[in-house]
Design an enzyme around this catalytic site. Sequence first.
Site, mmCIF file in Angstrom:
data_model
loop_
_atom_site.group_PDB
_atom_site.id
_atom_site.type_symbol
_atom_site.label_atom_id
_atom_site.label_comp_id
_atom_site.label_asym_id
_atom_site.label_seq_id
_atom_site.Cartn_x
_atom_site.Cartn_y
_atom_site.Cartn_z
ATOM 1 N N ASN A 106 21.140 32.571 41.112
ATOM 2 C CA ASN A 106 20.609 31.640 41.277
ATOM 3 C C ASN A 106 19.324 31.185 41.307
ATOM 4 O O ASN A 106 18.836 30.820 41.602
ATOM 5 C CB ASN A 106 21.308 30.248 41.191
ATOM 6 C CG ASN A 106 22.378 30.034 40.497
ATOM 7 O OD1 ASN A 106 23.574 30.725 40.610
ATOM 8 N ND2 ASN A 106 22.874 30.721 38.395
ATOM 9 N N ILE A 114 14.694 27.921 41.904
ATOM 10 C CA ILE A 114 16.641 27.476 42.248
ATOM 11 C C ILE A 114 16.316 27.051 40.725
ATOM 12 O O ILE A 114 16.400 26.146 40.424
ATOM 13 C CB ILE A 114 16.872 26.577 43.006
ATOM 14 C CG1 ILE A 114 16.532 26.395 44.521
ATOM 15 C CG2 ILE A 114 17.875 26.414 43.078
ATOM 16 C CD1 ILE A 114 16.929 25.531 45.980
ATOM 17 N N CYS A 115 17.785 27.877 40.717
ATOM 18 C CA CYS A 115 18.189 27.422 39.226
ATOM 19 C C CYS A 115 19.154 26.662 39.120
ATOM 20 O O CYS A 115 20.627 26.902 39.414
ATOM 21 C CB CYS A 115 19.065 28.888 37.581
ATOM 22 S SG CYS A 115 19.091 28.452 36.372
ATOM 23 N N LEU A 116 19.116 25.342 39.034
ATOM 24 C CA LEU A 116 20.572 24.376 39.020
ATOM 25 C C LEU A 116 20.264 23.230 38.272
ATOM 26 O O LEU A 116 19.125 22.960 38.448
ATOM 27 C CB LEU A 116 20.816 23.348 40.836
ATOM 28 C CG LEU A 116 21.805 23.213 40.695
ATOM 29 C CD1 LEU A 116 23.594 23.735 40.792
ATOM 30 C CD2 LEU A 116 21.516 22.862 42.051
ATOM 31 N N LEU A 149 18.952 33.827 37.994
ATOM 32 C CA LEU A 149 17.358 34.188 38.153
ATOM 33 C C LEU A 149 17.389 35.589 38.765
ATOM 34 O O LEU A 149 16.264 35.624 38.673
ATOM 35 C CB LEU A 149 16.978 33.010 38.662
ATOM 36 C CG LEU A 149 16.388 31.860 38.068
ATOM 37 C CD1 LEU A 149 16.067 30.705 39.634
ATOM 38 C CD2 LEU A 149 15.100 32.447 37.391
#
Lengths: 179, 745
Positions: A106, A114-116, A149
Amino acid sequence: MEQLTSSLAPPRSNNKSNVAGTPQPAAGSVAKRLSNELMTLMMSSSPGISAFPRNDGNLFDWVGTIEGPAETIYVGLTFRISIAFPPNYPYVAPTIKFETPCYHPNVDINSGAICLDILQDKWSAVYSVQTILISLQSLLGEPNNASPLNPDAASLWDNPEAFKMQVTKHYRPLKDESA
Amino acid sequence: MTHNGLRFQVASKWQDSFRRFNQREPGISGLIAFSQAWDTATEFLKPRNINEPLPPREYTEAVRAALDVIHKSRRLPTLIETFLSQVESQFYLIQQEIDQFMIDYALDLDVCVISTMILRIHEWMKQWTPATELGSAFQTVYINFFQTHLFSILPDSFSSAFQDFVASTLPPEEEGEAQKQDPQIWFTFDALGLNDRFDSLIASVGYEHIERHVLETCTGQWGEPMLTPTRDWMTTKIVPWMLYVYGRNARTAEEARAILAGVGSRFDFHMAKTLCDLRTREIFDIIIDFPDSTGALQDLKECLQRVDQRAALVQSLRQAHRKRLLHPGADTKLILSQYVATIKCLRIIDPPGVLLFKVADPIRRYLRDRPDTIRSIVANLVGDDDSGDALVDETEPPRPLQAADIEDYSDPNWEPEPIDAGPDFRANKPSDIISTLVSIYDSKDFFVKELQVLLAQRLLAAGDDQSDKVEKERRNIEILKIRFGEAALQVCEVMLKDMTDSKRIDQHIQSQQASVIHPAIISKHFWPALESSEIVMPGQLKELQDQYMAEFTKFKPDKKLRWLTHLGTVNVELELEDRVIEALVSPLEAAVIELFSEQSEWTLDGISKRLGLPQPNILSKAISTWLDLGVLAPAGEGVYRVLEVSADQGAEAKDHVSRPATTVEVEMPPVVSVQQQQAEQMRVYWKFIEGMLTNLGALPLDRIQTMLKFAPGYDRTITQLAGFMEAARREDLVTVRDGMWKLNK
């Protein structure tokens, strides 16, 4: 945009920062919230996570440190992240990036983005720096492979040894120098 | 040709001279006449030995005629020269006499010898003086010549002898033995030119005399101003003497005054300087004696206006302070009271406060480093009973603390800073003492915190007769409110209210169910941190506590009572087989003896376990109290036993019975001091330092200092921070390299 830290800074630097820019009505309260968060974070002593403003005089730009949680691939590694608070924090989530390259499904290996979910659409004003840091720490051990990601990393996740090798290859240890 | 020319020249000179001497007389009769006249004149002028009987010299017609002849021949200068060389050749006579006189003087040091000698020399001089008819020029040359020669033959010992002589002419201190004054002798000095030559010597005699007098009369005399009496003494004693020495030529009083003005002011200056030096040396003790030494301070003030010794005064006082005051042996209270006295004294001497500023600086710096300064000041503010004399004048009305104000240049009465003020001199406007003391520290918060601690101690120690003491504290706090402001003392207000409230609550609870316990119920948040204790009260004490607690919970269901069992006092009555003992003891002591009512023998470990005390050594004091009272006795190693029957039988036992309630000294309740509180705060700051070093890497000290302003309430100086970091380094929490601090992982 000159940020205001009037609630914290001693009077002399206060004058300086007041000169430039029109003060946003909310800036003072944002700074207050941030300084409260800092106080809470400092006193909480959560293991493996920490953050602090990068410079005196600017409460909106922080540096954070996350240690890889035990029993994960990232154990023993320390990651530095940057946290940029928007002026309308906490109604909008802070922008968080990995400064240390992090090979993670991620995390974008180049930009550190960051993919959160809680940092995007699931953000809520009740979250704080501390909760973000804890979420990030747990994200390291439990990636969300559904929306990667870094697709390579996502596909490699099931092969811990190869994954570990990639992590180590990209990882650069922290340098001890002032930001 | 040259030969002839020379001869001609000599001849013409010869003829010329001859004609001059011969005065165109026939033959050489003129020459003879001149020769006779020369003989007469030299014979007349010849300096003679006055020890030999001689006919008086008379200025006869013959002498006059002879001088006339010489004058006509223009030979008077030669005559003078001849006369002077005669004088010179005769001078050995005088020298012989002087030597003899000096030997005599060396034998018995009688100054009369000197005066006789001087008169004698004068006689010689008079004897040899050419007659006035010869003209004043002749005399002036002679006098100069004589004086020059006289000075050259006077031996070295003469100056000290002369000094002694002059000293003897001074008026004596006691009236009785006044010496006969002969003004004539001063004229003689004048004639011999001694006055001019020994002017500085004469003056020094005067100075020394004045110095001696000042030291004799003024040393240690601080009660009254000594300057005026000394000036009076100068007028009555020194001025008449000065009239002889300096003003003898004055014909009228006016003239005398004019002559004496210059020298008189020099003498006065010297007197002032001597007094000033003396007081400067004594200044430390003068300040100690204040206010009994006001006179000396007045003197010093006046003298300092006359002589510029301010720097010396500052120097002296600073040195005295360094040597006598600012060292570990001096009590803080003492330093403070001396500081206050210094303030008061130097305000008298120098109202603008420049001297004070210079002197006070080291004291203030020293006091700042003392750990108990604040406590001492605050103890004084609240008028602690045991602190001898209060620093604060009770009659002085309390005023709000004054902040150092900025200079107001629009003030019509504005005055520039004094000339010797340093660059960082702050005009110390006549503010009150307390403001000055509080201003030792940058912030008055320290005082307010310490005040809370002190108040807590005093309120908790108040004991049974609370109301009086609480009232007194309330009065103190009211006064302090004027100084520190209402808001700063709000916490103290709550503490006082707690005391009255607990009395009220206690009354209520007693009315429901009577109890022997009268607790002071305090609000945890508003009181300084009190040391907690884990003592578990045994037996009936525990029951009493529980009963009271139950009543309290009924009365105030939303509040919880937590016992601070180690505070307060217990009045116990012990019924033993042969006697009854009453004592006022600490709760711990009461708890210990309560245990002995359960069983008559306890081990130290047993007691400490039972009372929940981790360290048995705290008990030893409680045990020893009972040992002293003869209630307990040791029974083996660490084992104690009750003495049901007194150890000392008989008459003494009765004494024990009738002994009134023994009061055991109750210590001040242990309140966590300001220092401990500060350490607590520092722990918070440490978290911040840890946080910044974790995230930002190694940082220099000044960076840490600026970053620490994110920590709420951070007010340490960088020096304090440096000390703290150094301590952290010793505990291996951080490392430092090239000024960069780093967490030690």
